[in-house]
Design an enzyme around this catalytic site. Structure first.
Site, PDB file in Angstrom:
ATOM      1  N   ASP A  50       0.831  -1.092   0.284  1.00 34.31           N
ATOM      2  CA  ASP A  50       0.025  -0.033   0.026  1.00 34.31           C
ATOM      3  C   ASP A  50       0.874   1.291   0.042  1.00 34.31           C
ATOM      4  OD1 ASP A  50      -3.274   0.526   0.947  1.00 34.31           O
ATOM      5  OD2 ASP A  50      -1.897   2.149   1.021  1.00 34.31           O
ATOM      6  N   HIS A 118     -10.139  -5.020  -3.265  1.00 37.72           N
ATOM      7  CA  HIS A 118      -8.737  -5.427  -2.722  1.00 37.72           C
ATOM      8  C   HIS A 118      -8.994  -5.731  -1.379  1.00 37.72           C
ATOM      9  CE1 HIS A 118      -9.711  -1.066  -2.550  1.00 37.72           C
ATOM     10  NE2 HIS A 118      -9.039  -1.045  -1.558  1.00 37.72           N
ATOM     11  N   HIS A 120      -7.036  -5.778   2.196  1.00 37.70           N
ATOM     12  CA  HIS A 120      -5.786  -5.190   2.970  1.00 37.70           C
ATOM     13  C   HIS A 120      -5.274  -6.077   3.834  1.00 37.70           C
ATOM     14  CE1 HIS A 120      -6.679  -0.626   2.364  1.00 37.70           C
ATOM     15  NE2 HIS A 120      -7.974  -1.062   1.759  1.00 37.70           N
TER      16      HIS A 120
HETATM   17  P1  DGP Z   1      -9.515   1.818   0.394  1.00 34.88           P
HETATM   18  O1  DGP Z   1      -9.706   2.965   0.891  1.00 34.88           O
HETATM   19  O2  DGP Z   1     -10.114   0.434   1.171  1.00 34.88           O
HETATM   20  O3  DGP Z   1     -10.362   1.747  -1.243  1.00 34.88           O
HETATM   21  O4  DGP Z   1      -7.991   1.396  -0.049  1.00 34.88           O
HETATM   22  C1  DGP Z   1      -7.591   1.955  -1.250  1.00 34.88           C
HETATM   23  C2  DGP Z   1      -5.900   1.935  -0.734  1.00 34.88           C
HETATM   24  O5  DGP Z   1      -5.387   1.731  -1.894  1.00 34.88           O
HETATM   25  C3  DGP Z   1      -5.568   2.883   0.323  1.00 34.88           C
HETATM   26  O6  DGP Z   1      -5.150   2.092   1.496  1.00 34.88           O
HETATM   27  C4  DGP Z   1      -4.452   3.273  -0.436  1.00 34.88           C
HETATM   28  C5  DGP Z   1      -4.090   2.623  -1.698  1.00 34.88           C
HETATM   29  N1  DGP Z   1      -3.481   3.062  -2.747  1.00 34.88           N
HETATM   30  C6  DGP Z   1      -4.373   4.070  -3.471  1.00 34.88           C
HETATM   31  N2  DGP Z   1      -3.507   4.500  -4.726  1.00 34.88           N
HETATM   32  C7  DGP Z   1      -2.628   3.583  -4.777  1.00 34.88           C
HETATM   33  C8  DGP Z   1      -1.598   3.475  -5.659  1.00 34.88           C
HETATM   34  O7  DGP Z   1      -1.479   4.225  -6.884  1.00 34.88           O
HETATM   35  N3  DGP Z   1      -0.370   2.484  -5.233  1.00 34.88           N
HETATM   36  C9  DGP Z   1      -0.736   1.743  -4.281  1.00 34.88           C
HETATM   37  N4  DGP Z   1       0.434   0.898  -3.915  1.00 34.88           N
HETATM   38  N5  DGP Z   1      -1.494   2.184  -3.285  1.00 34.88           N
HETATM   39  C10 DGP Z   1      -2.586   2.808  -3.580  1.00 34.88           C
END
Ligand code: DGP
Length: 132
Positions: A50, A118, A120
């Site tokens: 993340d 996704h 976590h």
């Molecule tokens: P949610 O809020 O449950 O939809 O989680 C989305 C997650 O995705 C958040 O913890 C941050 C992560 N995230 C958002 N954009 C990116 C990205 O471009 N790269 C990565 N590695 N993580 C991302």
């Protein structure tokens, strides 16, 4: 299962939504169009760190195909959901002693910001209950 297989051949039917939705960040990461620290990749799912970690271990496990929520994934592609959970355990086994919290935010009201399902995988510290 291998860690580096080729393109998806799920045999589980079509994913919902636009398979190449341009606003789907995670499809772009899966396709290698956006950088990410990938910790696992196979024919069904990809796992990467993340960008804003909330715990010492914070890995996202996503299906290669686009489904918005975990319920949609479970209904349409249960083997992919099972693989996602298996990979979550593998990440936790490798990085935080096998114990982890697996979170699926389902809907903007509870914090889902990326509409590509996704899990976590959170670990490496203590957690409180109930969650905030
Ligand atoms: P949610 O809020 O449950 O939809 O989680 C989305 C997650 O995705 C958040 O913890 C941050 C992560 N995230 C958002 N954009 C990116 C990205 O471009 N790269 C990565 N590695 N993580 C991302």
């Amino acid at each position: 299962m291998t860690d580096q297989d080729g393109p998806p051949e799920t045999g589980e039917g079509e994913a919902s939504g636009a398979a190449r939705a341009p606003d789907d960040l995670f499809l772009r990461i899966v396709a290698g169009e956006l950088p990410a620290t990938i910790v696992h990749s196979d024919e069904l799912v990809v796992a990467f760190r993340d960008v804003a970690p909330q715990a010492p271990v914070h890995v996202l496990v996503v299906p290669r195909e686009r489904y918005e929520t975990v319920a949609e994934l479970a209904a349409a592609a249960p083997a992919t959901l099972a693989r996602l959970v298996e990979v979550a355990q593998r990440v936790a086994d490798a990085e935080c002693g096998g114990q982890f919290r697996l979170v699926f935010n389902s809907g903007p009201a509870v914090g889902q910001s990326v509409m590509h399902v996704h899990g976590h995988v959170l670990g490496g510290r203590g957690f409180t209950w109930p969650p905030g």
